[in-house]
Design a protein around this motif. Structure first.
Motif, PDB file in Angstrom:
ATOM      1  N   GLU A 122       0.810  -1.218   0.000  1.00  0.00           N
ATOM      2  CA  GLU A 122       0.000   0.000   0.000  1.00  0.00           C
ATOM      3  C   GLU A 122       0.839   1.262   0.000  1.00  0.00           C
ATOM      4  O   GLU A 122       0.365   2.340  -0.366  1.00  0.00           O
ATOM      5  CB  GLU A 122      -0.960   0.005   1.202  1.00  0.00           C
ATOM      6  N   THR A 123       2.110   1.150   0.388  1.00  0.00           N
ATOM      7  CA  THR A 123       2.994   2.320   0.400  1.00  0.00           C
ATOM      8  C   THR A 123       4.107   2.203  -0.638  1.00  0.00           C
ATOM      9  O   THR A 123       5.073   2.963  -0.588  1.00  0.00           O
ATOM     10  CB  THR A 123       3.615   2.517   1.793  1.00  0.00           C
ATOM     11  N   CYS A 124       3.994   1.275  -1.573  1.00  0.00           N
ATOM     12  CA  CYS A 124       5.067   1.054  -2.544  1.00  0.00           C
ATOM     13  C   CYS A 124       5.269   2.295  -3.418  1.00  0.00           C
ATOM     14  O   CYS A 124       4.326   2.797  -4.038  1.00  0.00           O
ATOM     15  CB  CYS A 124       4.738  -0.150  -3.422  1.00  0.00           C
ATOM     16  N   ASN A 125       6.499   2.769  -3.476  1.00  0.00           N
ATOM     17  CA  ASN A 125       6.823   3.967  -4.263  1.00  0.00           C
ATOM     18  C   ASN A 125       7.905   3.686  -5.289  1.00  0.00           C
ATOM     19  O   ASN A 125       8.525   4.594  -5.807  1.00  0.00           O
ATOM     20  CB  ASN A 125       7.285   5.095  -3.336  1.00  0.00           C
ATOM     21  N   ARG A 126       8.114   2.390  -5.623  1.00  0.00           N
ATOM     22  CA  ARG A 126       9.263   2.045  -6.450  1.00  0.00           C
ATOM     23  C   ARG A 126       8.873   1.364  -7.752  1.00  0.00           C
ATOM     24  O   ARG A 126       7.890   0.645  -7.836  1.00  0.00           O
ATOM     25  CB  ARG A 126      10.233   1.155  -5.659  1.00  0.00           C
ATOM     26  N   LEU A 127       9.703   1.642  -8.745  1.00  0.00           N
ATOM     27  CA  LEU A 127       9.675   0.940 -10.014  1.00  0.00           C
ATOM     28  C   LEU A 127      11.053   0.317 -10.216  1.00  0.00           C
ATOM     29  O   LEU A 127      12.030   0.740  -9.584  1.00  0.00           O
ATOM     30  CB  LEU A 127       9.364   1.902 -11.164  1.00  0.00           C
ATOM     31  N   ARG A 128      11.120  -0.666 -11.111  1.00  0.00           N
ATOM     32  CA  ARG A 128      12.387  -1.348 -11.348  1.00  0.00           C
ATOM     33  C   ARG A 128      12.741  -1.309 -12.830  1.00  0.00           C
ATOM     34  O   ARG A 128      11.859  -1.433 -13.683  1.00  0.00           O
ATOM     35  CB  ARG A 128      12.308  -2.810 -10.877  1.00  0.00           C
ATOM     36  N   LEU A 129      14.020  -1.156 -13.095  1.00  0.00           N
ATOM     37  CA  LEU A 129      14.550  -1.207 -14.445  1.00  0.00           C
ATOM     38  C   LEU A 129      15.582  -2.319 -14.474  1.00  0.00           C
ATOM     39  O   LEU A 129      16.598  -2.260 -13.777  1.00  0.00           O
ATOM     40  CB  LEU A 129      15.181   0.126 -14.827  1.00  0.00           C
ATOM     41  N   THR A 130      15.304  -3.369 -15.260  1.00  0.00           N
ATOM     42  CA  THR A 130      16.219  -4.506 -15.301  1.00  0.00           C
ATOM     43  C   THR A 130      17.434  -4.191 -16.160  1.00  0.00           C
ATOM     44  O   THR A 130      17.429  -3.254 -16.964  1.00  0.00           O
ATOM     45  CB  THR A 130      15.515  -5.759 -15.843  1.00  0.00           C
ATOM     46  N   ALA A 131      18.451  -5.004 -16.015  1.00  0.00           N
ATOM     47  CA  ALA A 131      19.702  -4.758 -16.736  1.00  0.00           C
ATOM     48  C   ALA A 131      19.515  -4.828 -18.249  1.00  0.00           C
ATOM     49  O   ALA A 131      20.244  -4.171 -18.994  1.00  0.00           O
ATOM     50  CB  ALA A 131      20.770  -5.754 -16.289  1.00  0.00           C
ATOM     51  N   ASP A 132      18.531  -5.616 -18.694  1.00  0.00           N
ATOM     52  CA  ASP A 132      18.280  -5.717 -20.135  1.00  0.00           C
ATOM     53  C   ASP A 132      17.221  -4.734 -20.617  1.00  0.00           C
ATOM     54  O   ASP A 132      16.717  -4.848 -21.736  1.00  0.00           O
ATOM     55  CB  ASP A 132      17.914  -7.155 -20.532  1.00  0.00           C
ATOM     56  N   GLY A 133      16.869  -3.762 -19.764  1.00  0.00           N
ATOM     57  CA  GLY A 133      16.040  -2.651 -20.221  1.00  0.00           C
ATOM     58  C   GLY A 133      14.551  -2.823 -20.086  1.00  0.00           C
ATOM     59  O   GLY A 133      13.789  -2.172 -20.812  1.00  0.00           O
ATOM     60  N   ASN A 134      14.101  -3.637 -19.141  1.00  0.00           N
ATOM     61  CA  ASN A 134      12.672  -3.828 -18.929  1.00  0.00           C
ATOM     62  C   ASN A 134      12.192  -3.103 -17.684  1.00  0.00           C
ATOM     63  O   ASN A 134      12.813  -3.207 -16.620  1.00  0.00           O
ATOM     64  CB  ASN A 134      12.339  -5.314 -18.822  1.00  0.00           C
ATOM     65  N   ILE A 135      11.082  -2.403 -17.827  1.00  0.00           N
ATOM     66  CA  ILE A 135      10.420  -1.796 -16.676  1.00  0.00           C
ATOM     67  C   ILE A 135       9.603  -2.878 -15.992  1.00  0.00           C
ATOM     68  O   ILE A 135       8.793  -3.555 -16.629  1.00  0.00           O
ATOM     69  CB  ILE A 135       9.462  -0.666 -17.110  1.00  0.00           C
ATOM     70  N   LYS A 136       9.808  -3.062 -14.689  1.00  0.00           N
ATOM     71  CA  LYS A 136       8.982  -3.980 -13.913  1.00  0.00           C
ATOM     72  C   LYS A 136       8.211  -3.168 -12.874  1.00  0.00           C
ATOM     73  O   LYS A 136       8.809  -2.632 -11.941  1.00  0.00           O
ATOM     74  CB  LYS A 136       9.827  -5.040 -13.204  1.00  0.00           C
ATOM     75  N   PRO A 137       6.890  -3.074 -13.014  1.00  0.00           N
ATOM     76  CA  PRO A 137       6.130  -2.320 -12.028  1.00  0.00           C
ATOM     77  C   PRO A 137       6.042  -3.020 -10.681  1.00  0.00           C
ATOM     78  O   PRO A 137       5.857  -2.370  -9.654  1.00  0.00           O
ATOM     79  CB  PRO A 137       4.742  -2.185 -12.677  1.00  0.00           C
ATOM     80  N   CYS A 138       6.182  -4.355 -10.658  1.00  0.00           N
ATOM     81  CA  CYS A 138       6.137  -5.103  -9.400  1.00  0.00           C
ATOM     82  C   CYS A 138       7.157  -6.227  -9.462  1.00  0.00           C
ATOM     83  O   CYS A 138       7.267  -6.930 -10.475  1.00  0.00           O
ATOM     84  CB  CYS A 138       4.735  -5.673  -9.156  1.00  0.00           C
ATOM     85  N   LEU A 139       7.897  -6.404  -8.386  1.00  0.00           N
ATOM     86  CA  LEU A 139       8.946  -7.416  -8.322  1.00  0.00           C
ATOM     87  C   LEU A 139       8.413  -8.811  -8.608  1.00  0.00           C
ATOM     88  O   LEU A 139       9.062  -9.608  -9.295  1.00  0.00           O
ATOM     89  CB  LEU A 139       9.585  -7.380  -6.921  1.00  0.00           C
ATOM     90  N   TYR A 140       7.224  -9.135  -8.104  1.00  0.00           N
ATOM     91  CA  TYR A 140       6.772 -10.520  -8.074  1.00  0.00           C
ATOM     92  C   TYR A 140       6.142 -11.010  -9.369  1.00  0.00           C
ATOM     93  O   TYR A 140       6.216 -12.185  -9.696  1.00  0.00           O
ATOM     94  CB  TYR A 140       5.779 -10.692  -6.917  1.00  0.00           C
ATOM     95  N   TRP A 141       5.499 -10.108 -10.120  1.00  0.00           N
ATOM     96  CA  TRP A 141       4.736 -10.549 -11.287  1.00  0.00           C
ATOM     97  C   TRP A 141       5.558 -10.489 -12.580  1.00  0.00           C
ATOM     98  O   TRP A 141       6.600  -9.846 -12.656  1.00  0.00           O
ATOM     99  CB  TRP A 141       3.463  -9.712 -11.432  1.00  0.00           C
ATOM    100  N   THR A 142       5.041 -11.135 -13.618  1.00  0.00           N
ATOM    101  CA  THR A 142       5.773 -11.235 -14.884  1.00  0.00           C
ATOM    102  C   THR A 142       5.761  -9.954 -15.706  1.00  0.00           C
ATOM    103  O   THR A 142       6.588  -9.787 -16.597  1.00  0.00           O
ATOM    104  CB  THR A 142       5.174 -12.351 -15.768  1.00  0.00           C
TER     105      THR A 142
END
Length: 334
Positions: A259-279
């Motif tokens: 509920e307080t998540c403020n992060r996005l992820r950018l993988t080394a191969d250039g993919n945006i991941k909005p959530c760590l757990y899902w595909t």
């Protein structure tokens, strides 16, 4: 578009975790198998210029905090150059580094000068033989030397990440807590997550972090909230009364912090991941050079970001509304 990166649940995202490599010099038991990992060739990794281009766009939308991760980020050559590029971007206020500490000591001063403000060092055991077992060959002396050098060069705060695993290192909880009474560090106990390996091995090693507070009570320690740890993110922080440092609990499984998540992820191969757990992933490399296209991809990622990760359901194998990722933590960015 809103000026800020806000998702449909009203969560404002000002924090980007950037994986700079999927490679690592260790093979920690909870992160990757001992053998059989296939790593991306160098040409598949985002260049420093590409990473900086993405960050420049996001900084205009309110992203001010960055974390460089891997794999092990210090196996990426000339990482100090990337740090200097990112720290020069208007709006970027904080650059953190997550590392296993093996290569940190000789580079800590240069990283600090380039713009790294704080570090998280993985340290899953204080016992040399057990540390070597968990990491499959790591030398704890190098990590402890990196801790001392991090203190010397002025990283602040310094956090030690401990993935808690039943039957492996749970008998060291009190040892880590004792360290906080003597050193101005934050020890962060992290629940073992089923990232890329939701199996019986994970279930048998999983331990809820309520055990840490139970151990404090068993020792007769008075525990009080510690809310002044900078960059605490999902950690709930505490201090043993009179201690020099503090400890934190990160429980993504038993008591998720979505509920307080403020992060996005950018993988080394250039993919945006909005959530760590899902595909769900969106490749941003094809948009480099078109700032509006980069923005659109990030807003698209936010539009489909779920309200929570449902990771706890893996404990009971309940039906999930999305497909869990098959990527290992090292392939996503720790």
């Amino acid at each position: 578009m809103d000026a800020k990166l806000t998702d449909r649940f009203g969560r404002v995202h000002d924090y980007l975790r950037i994986s700079v490599t999927d490679r690592c010099n260790l093979r920690c038991v909870y992160c990757m198998p001992e053998e059989g990992m296939e790593f991306e060739p160098d040409e598949k990794l985002m260049t420093f210029d590409e990473i900086a281009a993405v960050v420049r766009v996001l900084a205009k939308r309110g992203v001010s905090k960055l974390r460089l991760t891997g794999g092990e980020p210090l196996v990426r050559k000339n990482l100090e150059q990337l740090v200097a590029m990112l720290s020069a971007i208007p709006g970027i206020e904080d650059i953190a580094l997550t590392t296993n500490g093996i290569y940190l000591a000789p580079r800590a001063e240069r990283l600090r000068a380039a713009g790294v403000t704080r570090v998280n060092i993985s340290l899953d055991s204080l016992r040399p033989d057990r540390f070597a077992l968990v990491t499959r060959g790591g030398d704890i002396r190098k990590v402890l030397a990196s801790l001392e050098e991090s203190i010397r060069v002025g990283f602040d705060p310094i956090k030690l990440n401990v993935v808690l695993m039943k039957g492996i290192n749970d008998d060291e909880i009190e040892d880590f807590l004792q360290m906080t009474t003597e050193r101005n560090v934050t020890v962060r106990f992290i629940e073992y997550m089923p990232i890329g390996h939701d199996d019986d091995g994970w279930r048998n090693r999983y331990l809820p972090l309520s055990e840490v507070l139970a151990r404090c009570a068993g020792k007769g320690w008075t525990v009080e909230p510690a809310e002044t740890v900078y960059g605490n993110g999902p950690s709930r922080n505490y201090r043993i009364a009179g201690a020099a440092g503090s400890f934190g609990l990160i429980h993504p499984v038993s008591d998720h912090f979505c509920e307080t998540c403020n992060r996005l992820r950018l993988t080394a191969d250039g993919n945006i991941k909005p959530c760590l757990y899902w595909t769900d992933e969106f490749n941003v490399r094809k948009a480099i050079g078109d700032d509006e296209a980069i923005e659109r991809l990030f807003y698209r990622a936010l539009d489909i970001k779920p309200e929570n990760h449902e990771m706890a359901q893996a404990l009971v194998k309940a039906e999930q509304s999305h497909t869990p990722t098959a990527r290992r933590m090292s392939q996503i960015g720790g």
